[in-house]
Design an enzyme around this catalytic site. Structure first.
Site, PDB file in Angstrom:
ATOM      1  N   GLY A 164       0.816  -1.203   0.000  1.00 57.22           N
ATOM      2  CA  GLY A 164       0.000   0.000   0.000  1.00 57.22           C
ATOM      3  C   GLY A 164       0.852   1.256   0.000  1.00 57.22           C
ATOM      4  O   GLY A 164       2.026   1.216  -0.368  1.00 57.22           O
TER       5      GLY A 164
ATOM      6  N   ASP B   9       4.244   6.693  -7.442  1.00 55.17           N
ATOM      7  CA  ASP B   9       4.520   6.571  -8.880  1.00 55.17           C
ATOM      8  C   ASP B   9       5.278   5.289  -9.226  1.00 55.17           C
ATOM      9  O   ASP B   9       5.118   4.746 -10.315  1.00 55.17           O
ATOM     10  CB  ASP B   9       5.331   7.781  -9.363  1.00 55.17           C
ATOM     11  CG  ASP B   9       4.491   9.050  -9.390  1.00 55.17           C
ATOM     12  OD1 ASP B   9       3.254   8.934  -9.322  1.00 55.17           O
ATOM     13  OD2 ASP B   9       5.070  10.151  -9.481  1.00 55.17           O
TER      14      ASP B   9
ATOM     15  N   HIS C 236       4.857   2.378  -7.738  1.00 53.62           N
ATOM     16  CA  HIS C 236       3.821   1.341  -7.815  1.00 53.62           C
ATOM     17  C   HIS C 236       2.993   1.494  -9.086  1.00 53.62           C
ATOM     18  O   HIS C 236       2.599   0.495  -9.699  1.00 53.62           O
ATOM     19  CB  HIS C 236       2.888   1.427  -6.600  1.00 53.62           C
ATOM     20  CG  HIS C 236       3.541   1.087  -5.303  1.00 53.62           C
ATOM     21  ND1 HIS C 236       3.831   2.034  -4.348  1.00 53.62           N
ATOM     22  CD2 HIS C 236       3.965  -0.101  -4.799  1.00 53.62           C
ATOM     23  CE1 HIS C 236       4.392   1.438  -3.309  1.00 53.62           C
ATOM     24  NE2 HIS C 236       4.485   0.147  -3.549  1.00 53.62           N
TER      25      HIS C 236
ATOM     26  N   LYS D   4      13.991  -1.692  -7.389  1.00 52.83           N
ATOM     27  CA  LYS D   4      14.561  -0.934  -6.265  1.00 52.83           C
ATOM     28  C   LYS D   4      14.895  -1.880  -5.113  1.00 52.83           C
ATOM     29  O   LYS D   4      15.928  -1.750  -4.460  1.00 52.83           O
ATOM     30  CB  LYS D   4      13.596   0.152  -5.772  1.00 52.83           C
ATOM     31  CG  LYS D   4      14.202   0.989  -4.635  1.00 52.83           C
ATOM     32  CD  LYS D   4      13.275   2.080  -4.146  1.00 52.83           C
ATOM     33  CE  LYS D   4      12.314   1.583  -3.099  1.00 52.83           C
ATOM     34  NZ  LYS D   4      12.965   1.375  -1.774  1.00 52.83           N
TER      35      LYS D   4
ATOM     36  N   SER E 278       7.666   4.645  -0.451  1.00 52.85           N
ATOM     37  CA  SER E 278       6.637   5.060   0.519  1.00 52.85           C
ATOM     38  C   SER E 278       7.268   5.735   1.728  1.00 52.85           C
ATOM     39  O   SER E 278       6.634   6.562   2.378  1.00 52.85           O
ATOM     40  CB  SER E 278       5.832   3.839   0.977  1.00 52.85           C
ATOM     41  OG  SER E 278       5.328   3.143  -0.131  1.00 52.85           O
TER      42      SER E 278
END
Length: 292
Positions: free
Chosen positions: A32, A36, A38, A154, A191
């Protein structure tokens, strides 16, 4: 599809939805707090699924992969905003279970051991982290039964270990890597970036700068790569570096000649960031990487 993706909060609802899916099913596992990076992952999933396939996005903040002093309670949970992004990127189903739904017996007794590669780097700084990651990924693959699952580059070590698990346990799924998304200033989109103050962010930018400096020195061999990266990092003493290393992309052991990853982790303020770039080491530098 204009009304957005179907939402399943239970394994039973997921199973019912999965039973009627046609075409290739592509899974994008997330925790969650979608951004960008995701969105790029979901676009890749949509392309791989094709017009007749199905994209499932899982949104689950997995307690198994957070250590005792890590940010499980602080980790951002933004389901409404996440669903809007899933709708925009044409996901078909969002599986957003509770911890009790994913782990009905509480802490699982049987978990996936990530093996030697899971004890290095992230595994060393976050003991048990990859056991938690691989256990939840295996559960999600079993629950969604995708033909393909997409993972961001990443999290390079995670990607390597997921691929190893798929190979070693004969899982019937193709793992597709998706390139790292970067913010306009070069920081890898994450995030956790929302925790950075403006001052912390300025400090954090030394991390991608160091990796690019190392990448630019690749033709001169492993020692030159590491020296170039450290020159940039030492110039920013406020960035607390956990590690910088050249690794083999398949094993996360020492890199030899050929394709390699320059991986790094560091803390800016209270926020821990990881990043990596791919490069190719020349044959004559093959012996150097083992010394770091």
């Amino acid at each position: 599809m204009n009304d957005g993706p179907q939402l399943a909060a239970t394994r039973a609802a997921l199973a019912a939805a999965r039973a009627v899916m046609t075409g290739p099913v592509v899974l994008a596992p997330t925790m969650g707090a979608l951004h960008d990076g995701h969105a790029r992952l979901l676009r890749a999933a949509r392309t791989l699924a094709g017009p007749r396939g199905t994209v499932i996005v899982s949104i689950f903040v997995n307690p198994l992969q957070f250590g005792p002093n890590e940010d499980l309670d602080r980790y951002p949970r933004t389901l409404d905003a996440d669903l809007a992004i899933c709708a925009r990127e044409r996901a078909d189903l969002v599986f957003a279970p509770s911890a009790a739904e994913m782990y009905p017996g509480g802490q699982p007794e049987v978990t996936v051991d990530p093996g030697p590669a899971g004890q290095r780097f992230e595994g060393e700084f976050r003991p048990g982290f990859f056991d938690g990651v691989l256990t939840v990924v295996l559960k999600l693959l079993n629950l969604t039964r995708p033909a393909i699952a997409v993972f961001g580059q990443k999290d390079a070590q995670q990607l390597t270990l997921v691929r190893r698990m798929v190979t070693d346990l004969n899982l019937d799924v193709v793992i597709e890597p998706v390139p790292t998304m970067r913010d306009p200033d070069g920081l890898a989109t994450s995030s956790r970036n929302r925790y950075l103050s403006a001052a912390d962010r300025a400090v954090a930018l030394a991390l991608p700068r160091a990796l690019l400096a190392g990448q630019a020195a690749a033709a001169s061999g492993a020692d030159a790569v590491l020296a170039a990266a450290w020159d940039v990092l030492r110039a920013q003493p406020a960035l607390a570096v956990d590690y910088v290393a050249l690794v083999d992309p398949g094993t996360f052991g020492p890199a030899g000649a050929g394709p390699a990853l320059l991986v790094a982790a560091a803390r800016a303020g209270g926020t821990r960031l990881i990043d990596n770039v791919a490069l190719v080491l020349p044959a004559e530098g093959a012996g150097d990487a083992a010394h770091h």
